[in-house]
Design a protein around this motif. Structure first.
Motif, mmCIF file in Angstrom:
data_model
loop_
_atom_site.group_PDB
_atom_site.id
_atom_site.type_symbol
_atom_site.label_atom_id
_atom_site.label_comp_id
_atom_site.label_asym_id
_atom_site.label_seq_id
_atom_site.Cartn_x
_atom_site.Cartn_y
_atom_site.Cartn_z
ATOM 1 N N GLY A 1 0.827 -1.210 0.000
ATOM 2 C CA GLY A 1 0.000 0.000 0.000
ATOM 3 C C GLY A 1 0.856 1.252 0.000
ATOM 4 N N TRP A 2 1.920 1.227 0.802
ATOM 5 C CA TRP A 2 2.802 2.397 0.850
ATOM 6 C C TRP A 2 3.436 2.629 -0.524
ATOM 7 N N MET A 3 3.920 1.536 -1.136
ATOM 8 C CA MET A 3 4.544 1.675 -2.463
ATOM 9 C C MET A 3 3.520 2.139 -3.497
ATOM 10 N N ALA A 4 2.282 1.671 -3.341
ATOM 11 C CA ALA A 4 1.238 2.053 -4.296
ATOM 12 C C ALA A 4 0.987 3.555 -4.273
ATOM 13 N N GLN A 5 1.209 4.188 -3.125
ATOM 14 C CA GLN A 5 0.965 5.632 -3.093
ATOM 15 C C GLN A 5 2.252 6.455 -3.084
ATOM 16 N N SER A 6 3.406 5.792 -3.081
ATOM 17 C CA SER A 6 4.669 6.530 -3.046
ATOM 18 C C SER A 6 5.020 7.099 -4.418
ATOM 19 N N PRO A 7 5.379 8.384 -4.490
ATOM 20 C CA PRO A 7 5.809 8.944 -5.779
ATOM 21 C C PRO A 7 7.171 8.399 -6.222
ATOM 22 N N ASP A 8 7.880 7.683 -5.355
ATOM 23 C CA ASP A 8 9.209 7.171 -5.716
ATOM 24 C C ASP A 8 9.166 5.794 -6.360
ATOM 25 N N VAL A 9 7.994 5.172 -6.405
ATOM 26 C CA VAL A 9 7.901 3.795 -6.922
ATOM 27 C C VAL A 9 6.924 3.754 -8.097
ATOM 28 N N ASP A 10 7.393 3.208 -9.228
ATOM 29 C CA ASP A 10 6.498 3.009 -10.381
ATOM 30 C C ASP A 10 6.052 1.560 -10.508
ATOM 31 N N VAL A 11 6.928 0.658 -10.102
ATOM 32 C CA VAL A 11 6.713 -0.772 -10.335
ATOM 33 C C VAL A 11 7.037 -1.506 -9.044
ATOM 34 N N ALA B 1 -7.021 -3.632 -0.069
ATOM 35 C CA ALA B 1 -6.956 -2.175 -0.221
ATOM 36 C C ALA B 1 -5.665 -1.784 -0.945
ATOM 37 N N ALA B 2 -4.575 -2.458 -0.604
ATOM 38 C CA ALA B 2 -3.289 -2.132 -1.237
ATOM 39 C C ALA B 2 -3.318 -2.487 -2.728
ATOM 40 N N LEU B 3 -3.856 -3.660 -3.046
ATOM 41 C CA LEU B 3 -3.909 -4.062 -4.457
ATOM 42 C C LEU B 3 -4.813 -3.123 -5.240
ATOM 43 N N ASP B 4 -5.909 -2.730 -4.612
ATOM 44 C CA ASP B 4 -6.846 -1.849 -5.291
ATOM 45 C C ASP B 4 -6.216 -0.478 -5.541
ATOM 46 N N LEU B 5 -5.495 0.006 -4.544
ATOM 47 C CA LEU B 5 -4.836 1.306 -4.681
ATOM 48 C C LEU B 5 -3.780 1.255 -5.789
ATOM 49 N N ALA B 6 -3.004 0.189 -5.811
ATOM 50 C CA ALA B 6 -1.961 0.052 -6.838
ATOM 51 C C ALA B 6 -2.603 0.050 -8.230
ATOM 52 N N ARG B 7 -3.699 -0.660 -8.366
ATOM 53 C CA ARG B 7 -4.378 -0.732 -9.660
ATOM 54 C C ARG B 7 -4.897 0.640 -10.056
ATOM 55 N N GLU C 1 -7.844 -10.915 -9.831
ATOM 56 C CA GLU C 1 -8.917 -9.921 -9.751
ATOM 57 C C GLU C 1 -8.357 -8.505 -9.844
ATOM 58 N N PHE C 2 -7.176 -8.302 -9.239
ATOM 59 C CA PHE C 2 -6.612 -6.956 -9.209
ATOM 60 C C PHE C 2 -5.509 -6.764 -10.251
ATOM 61 N N GLY C 3 -5.354 -7.726 -11.125
ATOM 62 C CA GLY C 3 -4.368 -7.567 -12.197
ATOM 63 C C GLY C 3 -2.934 -7.719 -11.737
ATOM 64 N N VAL C 4 -2.722 -8.340 -10.578
ATOM 65 C CA VAL C 4 -1.347 -8.651 -10.169
ATOM 66 C C VAL C 4 -0.862 -9.810 -11.037
ATOM 67 N N VAL C 5 0.317 -9.681 -11.608
ATOM 68 C CA VAL C 5 0.848 -10.765 -12.430
ATOM 69 C C VAL C 5 1.764 -11.618 -11.562
ATOM 70 N N ARG C 6 1.521 -12.904 -11.611
ATOM 71 C CA ARG C 6 2.296 -13.820 -10.793
ATOM 72 C C ARG C 6 3.448 -14.374 -11.614
ATOM 73 N N ALA C 7 4.668 -14.250 -11.107
ATOM 74 C CA ALA C 7 5.838 -14.751 -11.827
ATOM 75 C C ALA C 7 6.155 -16.162 -11.355
#
Lengths: 696, 696
Positions: free
Chosen positions: A205-215, A231-237, A278-284
Motif C-alpha cells: 500500500g505504501w509503495m502504491a501511493q509513493s511517488p518514488d515507486v512506479d513498479v 486495499a493495497a492491491l486496489d490502490l496500486a491498480r 482480480e486486481f491484475g497482479v501478475v504472478r511470476a
C-alpha cells in the motif's frame, strides 16, 4: 485507505540504532557503516551505553538520553532488551521501530508471547513496528540503509523506480542482488520478517501511493489478512502501478515447506491466485520472470489490447516465439495483405505474415530493417514489437546500422513496447537500452514480459464493478437436509431440479407421476451427507413399480450402511437428460472470507481440477468470465455440433451464490452444489444436489 | 545403423573451398580466414580461377586441378556453378560437400528441381551432401571451420564435449553464442540447412557414435524421415549420450510459421513428442533450459531413481524450490527422522525435513554447512543435491569457508549431482565450477536441469522392449460398416459390446430381448460415419415398444438428415452402465507410421486433449504406462471410492490395436474407437463404437 504511516519509516529524517556496534560487519554496525559510506543526510544516533562513540559518531546510553526523538529506530539488542527498547521508543514518540532481533514467534510459544507484548507496546503508542526477525529495508534515494544485509558487497543499489517488497529477507536481498547484476535499479527494498505489526500489505500500500515507486516486485509466502491486502492491491491498480509477485507455496510440498518455516501462514494458494488475478497482479513463476516483467514495466506502457509483432532474421526463432506466444495467449495477428505484398517487394523470399522473417537479406541490406520495423507498427499496428537479431546485434559491421535503423523507427513510435533479442557485451546492451529498447538474450523471456504489460493494461482499464445487491437470507440453526438446503438456495436465486421429499412410498409414486418418468430417488437424512457413497442414489427409475422397489432398496441400504442415521424418507426428483453437469461451490477462506467456485461437475472436478475461484460477492459479468476461463468451457459452448448450454443461467446462479454467501454471513461454512445441471440455451440451470454446512 | 560416413565431413584431413574469396569477411572467405587464424592442421585448397592466391594460399582453377582429392569441400558459388561443382567433387571422389549456396528448395519449384539434380549427383558418387542453403559446421577440436557464421567475433569455441546439431543455421549459432557467453564448451556445431541429403538424423547418429561428443543439443523444426531418426535416437540411448532437444512448432501458430519458413515439414508435434519420450530425449522449452540441461549433463551422472535434496539459507527459497520440484514430478523425499533430530541438535530452529533450511545460523557457523551437506547425502541419500546460498556464496567473509566445506563433502560423494544457487562474479563462479559444482543463479533452473538427469538415467537403464508378435490381419477392400469393423477388431483382440445388425424391426426386438434391457440403437449405414451428428444414436431403450419406436425414429432421421445414404438397418447393442468411457485411436503419421492413442472418451478427448501417443507396435507394459500417464488416470483407478476399472484389459486392447495396425499395413488409414467401455477390474473392456478407415 491511507498507508502514509510508513512514510517516516522509509523516508526518515533521523534514525536511532539501539544496539549500535563499532564493528562495521556486526548486525548493529552495518546500518551505520552503510549510511556513513553513502552519506545519509539525516541524523544518525547510535545507542550503546558501553561506548562514548560508535564508528566516529557520538553514542547515547539509552532512548531517553537522545537529543531528539528519532523518526525511526533500529532495534538490534537481545529480546528482553528489545521489548524495553520498543516501549521506550514508543513512549518517546518515535514513529517506527525496525526490529532485527530474532527469537520471537518464529521460535516457540514463549517467543510468540513476547512478540505479542512488543506489538501491544507499539500499538499503544501508535508506533509502526517492522519485524521482529527482519532484515530491514533500504531507500537508496536518500541513502537510508536500515538493514544488516551483506548484499552491498557486490555494489550499491542503482537508481530506478522499482520497489521490492518481500516477506523473506534472504529472498528479498537475493532479488536485489540479481537485479543489481542485471543493472536494474531497485531503489527501495523492504522486508517484513515476522510481520508482527507491519505486513506485506502495508508495504504494498505504501509503495502504491509513493511517488518514488512506479513498479512493485513482491515476494510472498502467505497473506495473513485480507482487508489491507485488498486495499493495497486496489490502490496500486487505481494508481496504475503494476505489481508482479512471486507467491510461493503453490504445491503441497511447497506448502508443507512454508509451514515448517518461520511463522508464516500458507493459506489456500488457489484463492490467493484468484485475488491476484482480480486486481491484475501478475504472478511470476521464478525470479528471472519476476525481474523480466518489472524491467519491462519500467517503460510504463500498458496496452489495453496487447498484440505482438515479431521481426526476425531466423525463421526458427520465429517459430519458437510463436509457440510461446500461443501457449500464454499473447495474440499475434497476421500482417495486412497489402503490407505483406510490400515486404515481399523488398525481400522476395521473406515470410511476411507475423512472425515476419526478413531473412539474412536484411543483414546485408540494413536499410531494409527500418522498412520492416516501420511495417510492424504502421501496418501491423502491434503494441509490442520484438526483434530477433541474436549475435548480429553485436556484429561490428552490422550493429551500428541496425541500431540506427531501429532507433529511428522506435523514436517515431514511442507509444509501443520495443524489445530486442540480442546477444552482445554488457556495454553494447547498455547503448541499446539508452536508445529505449528492452533487451532480452532469450526471445521467449521477452514474449512473457511483453505479454504481462497487456495484463496490467487490462486491469488498469477495468472499471471497478458495482457492488451487487445482497438478498435477504435467514439460515437455519444447523446444517439442513438436502431438501431444506435447496429451498434456501432457490430463495437466493439458485433453482433446484423439480423434486419432493416423500415420507412414504405412496407420496414417492405420486411425485414421480407428477414430474414424469424417469426420476431419480435419493435417501433423505440429515445424517448422511454423501449419499452416493452408501448407494443412496438411484437413477433411471422408469416406472411406478420401480419407484416402489427403489424406495425399499434405499431404506434397506441406509439401515445397513448408515445404521443409526435418522431417515426422513426419500427424495424424488425429475431426472434431467442432455444437461452439462457443472459444480458450484462456496468456501470460507480464513483470510479473504467467502470464495465461490465453478468447475466441471461430477468427479472431473476432483480429477482434473479445472475450476475457477472468485471472492464474493460479484455480479453476472464476473461470473461469466469465470466460466469462460475454464478449460472445459467448450463443453458448454456447443462443441461438436451440440446445442449451446445456458451459460447465462449458470452465470446468474454463480453470481447469486456469491451474494447469498455474503448475506448469509460467517455461519455459512460451505456450499457444495454438484451437479448443477445446465440445460440448453434459454432452458435454465438447476441444482441437482446441494450440501450446505452451517456453523454456530 | 552406421553413421560413420559423416566422419570425413566433420573430421577431414583436407578441405577445398569452391568459390574461395580473398576477403576474410565474404562468405567464401570466412572459412579460410577462420582456419588460418586458428591453425587447421589439414590442407586448405582454395578454388578460384580468377586469382593465383587466396588469403596467402595457392588458389586452384577448378576441382580437377587440385593436387589431391579433398576429404570435404565447401561450395560457395552461385547455384548453376554449384551444381557443376558438386558433380565434379563427386566424380573426383570427394567424400562430402557442404553447400552454402541458397536459392534451392527454400525458394521455388525451379530451385527444388535443381536441388534434386544436386542430390542425385552426390548420391551417384556416394558423396554426402550438407545443405544447400546451410551455414555449415565447425569442429573446434581440430580447428576446422566450414562455416560463414559471424558468431566468432565474440570469441572462439571453448573446449567441451557438447555437440550442437541444428536444422537452423541462425538458431544453431545463436545457441553457440549463448553457450560461449556462459563459458559452456560446445566443440562441435553442425547445421543442416535444406537437408537435401544429410539430415538432422544423420548428424544425431554421428554424434551418438562420436568419441568427441558426450552430450547432444539439438534444434529441430520438423523431422523429415523416421528410420534414421529412430536409429540415431536409439544409438544415442544405448551409448548413454543424452539428447536435449528444442523442437519448435508445438502450437498452431508456430506450425503455421514453420510452414511459411524454408522447406521444412512441421509434422504432428504430439507424435514427435511421443517418439522423443520413447527414447528418453528431453525436450527443452527454451534456449536457457536447453543449455542448463546440457551443462548439467556434462557431469555424466544419470541417476536411475533421481531424488532431490535441498539445503538452503532461505526458507522462502526452499518453498519456491519445492513448488517447482513438485510441478515437474521431481521427488523430494523427507530426511529420515534420526537425521532430522541430529540437525536440530546443530541448529535448534532449523527446518530439517527437506528442503533443509539451515537458516542464517549456518552462515555464522560455517562448519555446520558441512554437517548439513553430509546429512543430505549420507542420511537423505539424495542423488541430486542443491544448495541455495545466493549472495552469501560470494561474501568475502563467508565464501571461502563455505566453498571448502562444500567441496570436502562433494569430493567424498562424487557419484552425486552437486548444484549450487549462488550469485557471484564470473571468476568466483569459475572457482566453484572447478571444485565440481554446477552453478545456477536461479534455483528453479537448477531444479529443472537436475531433474532431466534422472529422465536420461531412466531411459538409459530401460531395456529395449521385445517386439510384440503380430496377428494375422486381412482388411476388407473398402471402409467397413461399424459391425464389420468391430468384427475385424474383435479378431485382433479388441472385443466389442454385444450387438447385432438388424435389418428389420423384428430382428431388433429379438436382439434386445436376448441382450437384456436397456439397449442402445444406432443407424446402420456405410455412408454415415458420425452417427450422433444426425441423431442416429438412441440410448436407454428400455422396452420392446421403445425398440419399435426407436427403429422408426432412426430410419426417419436418416431419411431426413442424410438423404441418399444407404441404410442397412439398425444396430442393437447391450447398454453398459458403470463403465469408464475411454477412447482408443490409431493414425498414420507420414514420418513415423502407425501411432496409437489413448485418452478419456466422449467429447472430453477433444476438449481437454488429455491423450497419450506411442509408435506401433508395443506391448502391454508400454500400453499400461501410456494409460497411467493420463491426467484423468484417477478415473480408472478408483477415485472417490469407486471400483477400479479393468486397466489390464484396457492396456491389452491398446497393445492389440498397436500390433493390429502394423500387421494391417498402410491401407489401414485410421481407427477411432470411442467410447471403449472399461468395466470394473476383471470384467473387461469393450469397444462400443469403432470407425476404421481403409485406403487403396
Amino acid at each position: 485507505m491511507d498507508f502514509s504511516s510508513l512514510d517516516p519509516v522509509v523516508n526518515p529524517r533521523s534514525i536511532a540504532i539501539i544496539g549500535a556496534s563499532d564493528e562495521p560487519v556486526r548486525i548493529g554496525g552495518r546500518p551505520i557503516s552503510y549510511m556513513l559510506q553513502r552519506g545519509f543526510q539525516g541524523a544518525i544516533y547510535p545507542v550503546n551505553p558501553k561506548r562514548p562513540t560508535v564508528q566516529g559518531l557520538k553514542s547515547y546510553a539509552d532512548v531517553n538520553s537522545l537529543p531528539e526523538t528519532p523518526d525511526v529506530a533500529i532495534v538490534a539488542v537481545p529480546s528482553q532488551a528489545a521489548l524495553q527498547a520498543v516501549e521506550d521508543l514508543g513512549a518517546r514518540g518515535c514513529k517506527g521501530a525496525i526490529v532485527f532481533t530474532a527469537g520471537f514467534a518464529e521460535m516457540d510459544a514463549g517467543g510468540a508471547a513476547a512478540q505479542d507484548v512488543m506489538v501491544a507496546s507499539a500499538r499503544k503508542h501508535g508506533m509502526r513496528l517492522m519485524g521482529p526477525n527482519c532484515l530491514g529495508l533500504f531507500n537508496s534515494a536518500i541513502n537510508f540503509y536500515a538493514t544488516f544485509s551483506a548484499s552491498f558487497e557486490s555494489g550499491w543499489p542503482l537508481p530506478g523506480r522499482i520497489g521490492i517488497a518481500s516477506q523473506s529477507g534472504a529472498y528479498g536481498t537475493h532479488l536485489y542482488s540479481i537485479a543489481r547484476d542485471r543493472e536494474i535499479g531497485t531503489q527501495i527494498c523492504i522486508t517484513t520478517g515476522n510481520e508482527a505489526e507491519v505486513t506485506l500489505s502495508d508495504v504494498l500500500g505504501w509503495m502504491a501511493q509513493s511517488p518514488d515507486v512506479d513498479v512493485i516486485c513482491a515476494y510472498a509466502e502467505g497473506i495473513r489478512e485480507g482487508k489491507n491486502f485488498l486495499a493495497a492491491l486496489d490502490l496500486a491498480r487505481r494508481n496504475r502501478k503494476p505489481i508482479v509477485m512471486m507467491k510461493v507455496g503453490r504445491s503441497a510440498l511447497g506448502q508443507a515447506a512454508a509451514q515448517s518455516h518461520t511463522a508464516s501462514i500458507a493459506g489456500d494458494d488457489a484463492v490467493t491466485d484468484a485475488v491476484l488475478q482480480e486486481f491484475g497482479v501478475v504472478r511470476a513463476r521464478n525470479t528471472e520472470e519476476l525481474l523480466d516483467i518489472a524491467y519491462a514495466a519500467t517503460k510504463r506502457i500498458y496496452p489495453v489490447r496487447n498484440t505482438l509483432g515479431v521481426v526476425t532474421v531466423s525463421g526458427g526463432a520465429g517459430v519458437l516465439i510463436s509457440d510461446v506466444a500461443e501457449s500464454i495467449g499473447f495474440e499475434m495477428p497476421e500482417m495486412p495483405q497489402p503490407a505483406q505484398e510490400r515486404l515481399r517487394g523488398f525481400v522476395p523470399f521473406c515470410a511476411p505474415r507475423n512472425p515476419v522473417d526478413c531473412t539474412a537479406q536484411a543483414i546485408n541490406q540494413t536499410e531494409l530493417i527500418g522498412e520492416f520495423a516501420t511495417a510492424m507498427v504502421v501496418d501491423g499496428g502491434y503494441t509490442s514489437c520484438l526483434g530477433f537479431f541474436t549475435q548480429v546485434g553485436a556484429s561490428k559491421s552490422v550493429a551500428p546500422k541496425l541500431r540506427a535503423q531501429m532507433k529511428a523507427v522506435a523514436d517515431q513510435h514511442q507509444d509501443r513496447l520495443w524489445a530486442l533479442s540480442i546477444i552482445a557485451p554488457r556495454d553494447m546492451i547498455r547503448e541499446y537500452e539508452k536508445d529505449g529498447f528492452l533487451i532480452f538474450e532469450d526471445p521467449t523471456r521477452a514474449v512473457v514480459a511483453l505479454h504481462a504489460m497487456g495484463r496490467f493494461g487490462e486491469a488498469f482499464a477495468r472499471a471497478t464493478p458495482p457492488a451487487p445487491a445482497l438478498p435477504q437470507v435467514s439460515l437455519p440453526a444447523t446444517t439442513p437436509t438436502e431438501a431444506e438446503g435447496k429451498r434456501i438456495l432457490a430463495a437466493a436465486g439458485i433453482p433446484a431440479v423439480p423434486e419432493r421429499a416423500c415420507a412414504d412410498v405412496e407420496a414417492a409414486v405420486a411425485a414421480a407421476r407428477e414430474f414424469g418418468f424417469p426420476v431419480v430417488m435419493k435417501i433423505l437424512s440429515p445424517d448422511i451427507l454423501h449419499k452416493s457413497e452408501i448407494g443412496g442414489v438411484l437413477l433411471d427409475i422408469a416406472s411406478e413399480a420401480a419407484v416402489r422397489e427403489g424406495f425399499a432398496t434405499l431404506l434397506a441400504r441406509a439401515a445397513e450402511r448408515a445404521p443409526g442415521a435418522r431417515i426422513e424418507g426419500v427424495l424424488v426428483a425429475k431426472q434431467i437428460k442432455g444437461a452439462v453437469e457443472m459444480a458450484l461451490g462456496l468456501l470460507r477462506d480464513p483470510v479473504f472470507g467467502p470464495v465461490a467456485m465453478v468447475g466441471l461437475g461430477g468427479i472431473f472436478i476432483e480429477v482434473l481440477k479445472d475450476v475457477s475461484f472468485r471472492r464474493c460477492p460479484f455480479g453476472v459479468a464476473e461470473a461469466e468470465a469465470m466460466i469462460r476461463s475454464l478449460k472445459g468451457f467448450p463443453l458448454l459452448d456447443g462443441v461438436r455440433g451440440r446445442r449451446k448450454a445456458d451459460v447465462k443461467a449458470l452465470a446468474q446462479a454463480l453470481a447469486n451464490l456469491s451474494t447469498f454467501a455474503v448475506a448469509a454471513g460467517p455461519r455459512l461454512l460451505s456450499v457444495d452444489i454438484n451437479p448443477l445441471l445446465v440445460l440448453p440455451e434459454g432452458e435454465g440451470a438447476f441444482a441437482a444436489d446441494a450440501v450446505l454446512e452451517i456453523g454456530e
